[in-house]
Design a protein around this motif. Sequence first.
Motif, mmCIF file in Angstrom:
data_model
loop_
_atom_site.group_PDB
_atom_site.id
_atom_site.type_symbol
_atom_site.label_atom_id
_atom_site.label_comp_id
_atom_site.label_asym_id
_atom_site.label_seq_id
_atom_site.Cartn_x
_atom_site.Cartn_y
_atom_site.Cartn_z
ATOM 1 N N ARG A 4 -0.009 10.605 -15.365
ATOM 2 C CA ARG A 4 -1.289 10.255 -14.745
ATOM 3 C C ARG A 4 -2.489 10.585 -15.639
ATOM 4 O O ARG A 4 -3.410 9.778 -15.783
ATOM 5 N N GLY A 5 -2.520 11.782 -16.224
ATOM 6 C CA GLY A 5 -3.663 12.169 -17.043
ATOM 7 C C GLY A 5 -3.892 11.221 -18.209
ATOM 8 O O GLY A 5 -5.021 10.825 -18.496
ATOM 9 N N ALA A 8 -7.391 1.859 -10.868
ATOM 10 C CA ALA A 8 -6.431 1.153 -11.721
ATOM 11 C C ALA A 8 -5.125 1.925 -11.820
ATOM 12 O O ALA A 8 -4.025 1.338 -11.769
ATOM 13 N N VAL A 9 -5.219 3.231 -11.951
ATOM 14 C CA VAL A 9 -4.000 4.048 -12.039
ATOM 15 C C VAL A 9 -3.256 4.049 -10.714
ATOM 16 O O VAL A 9 -2.017 3.979 -10.681
ATOM 17 N N GLN A 10 -3.987 4.097 -9.611
ATOM 18 C CA GLN A 10 -3.319 4.026 -8.307
ATOM 19 C C GLN A 10 -2.619 2.681 -8.128
ATOM 20 O O GLN A 10 -1.515 2.613 -7.568
ATOM 21 N N ALA A 29 0.808 -1.223 0.000
ATOM 22 C CA ALA A 29 0.000 0.000 0.000
ATOM 23 C C ALA A 29 0.837 1.267 0.000
ATOM 24 O O ALA A 29 0.381 2.311 0.433
ATOM 25 N N GLU A 30 2.074 1.250 -0.474
ATOM 26 C CA GLU A 30 2.859 2.468 -0.512
ATOM 27 C C GLU A 30 2.236 3.477 -1.464
ATOM 28 O O GLU A 30 1.704 3.128 -2.497
ATOM 29 N N GLY A 31 2.367 4.738 -1.142
ATOM 30 C CA GLY A 31 1.918 5.813 -2.024
ATOM 31 C C GLY A 31 3.100 6.656 -2.429
ATOM 32 O O GLY A 31 4.247 6.274 -2.254
ATOM 33 N N PRO A 32 2.880 7.877 -2.939
ATOM 34 C CA PRO A 32 3.952 8.716 -3.410
ATOM 35 C C PRO A 32 4.960 9.118 -2.347
ATOM 36 O O PRO A 32 6.018 9.629 -2.681
#
Length: 323
Positions: free
Chosen positions: A47-48, A67-69, A21-24
Amino acid sequence: MDRDGTTGATPESAAAKGPGAEGPTAEGTGAGGATPEGTAARFEAERGRLLAIARRMLGSTGEAEDAVQEAWLRLVRTDPAEIDNLPGWLTTVVSRICLDLLRARAARREEPTGEALPDAAGGGADPEREALLVESVGRALLVVLDRLGPAERVAFVLHDGFAVPFDRIAPIVGRTPVAAKKLASRARQRVRGTAALPPEPLAGHRRVVEAFLAAARDGDLAGLLAVLAPDVVRRADPAALPPGRSPVARGAATVARETTVLGRRARHGVVALVDGVPGILIAPGGRLWLVLRVAVADGRVAGYEVVADPARLAALDLAVLPG
């Protein structure tokens, strides 16, 4: 997965090995930069585009964001030395995630068409997200894309929407480049459809249907009376009507008054090809609920039929009209 993210693991295995679950702000280094900040910056630059791909593949803004996350989570767990082409790698990962989600949907046979349409026609949905989805993809295209097989949809979106070559699409869908090209070609034909009328009559029919939909959307009784033939007949599947309403209505005045009630649903309507001629799809959030088959004669609506039965909806040939 290989260095450019386009070959190696199967779609299923690639989707199965997602990270934690790591994020930025995750600790450690990531692809394309020696620091987490460098990795995050390069990901945000993509991302866009990734969201646009996922929206078209999934027909859902929320699922596209998920899905992108998930692609980000996989990126921060991947050795940067394994990635030569970050945009290509991310495109592949997002596409495989979407393909797995589409296959899961098909396996569950989750099909929203034919369910009872609430008075607000999707009033429980997030209006801003629906507007974003419909604006970015197109309501009719969303409906037609939902009728494609998972691999067809992915191949078509990647090639026709984002100019991804077939040698990169092939490993994503688990086919050869030739087979991937055939998938996209078959999907393209279904999206475009085949008109049953010559160009000039088709354009005239379309203008009448567009005027009818605009009047219904605005609740414009005078506008409806202007576009309906005096002896117009409305037929409808029982599932499309309130309890006790007759499945047949006759005469412009009766049909016009009744059609003004359609306004709440008509705001989710779009003109599209229905069995080769212009008709109307009622599709909140791009999900098909009703189809109006519209007959036109002498520049007016001679009759229309509201189709709500799931089996009848599935049998209709739906396609996108050119802009």
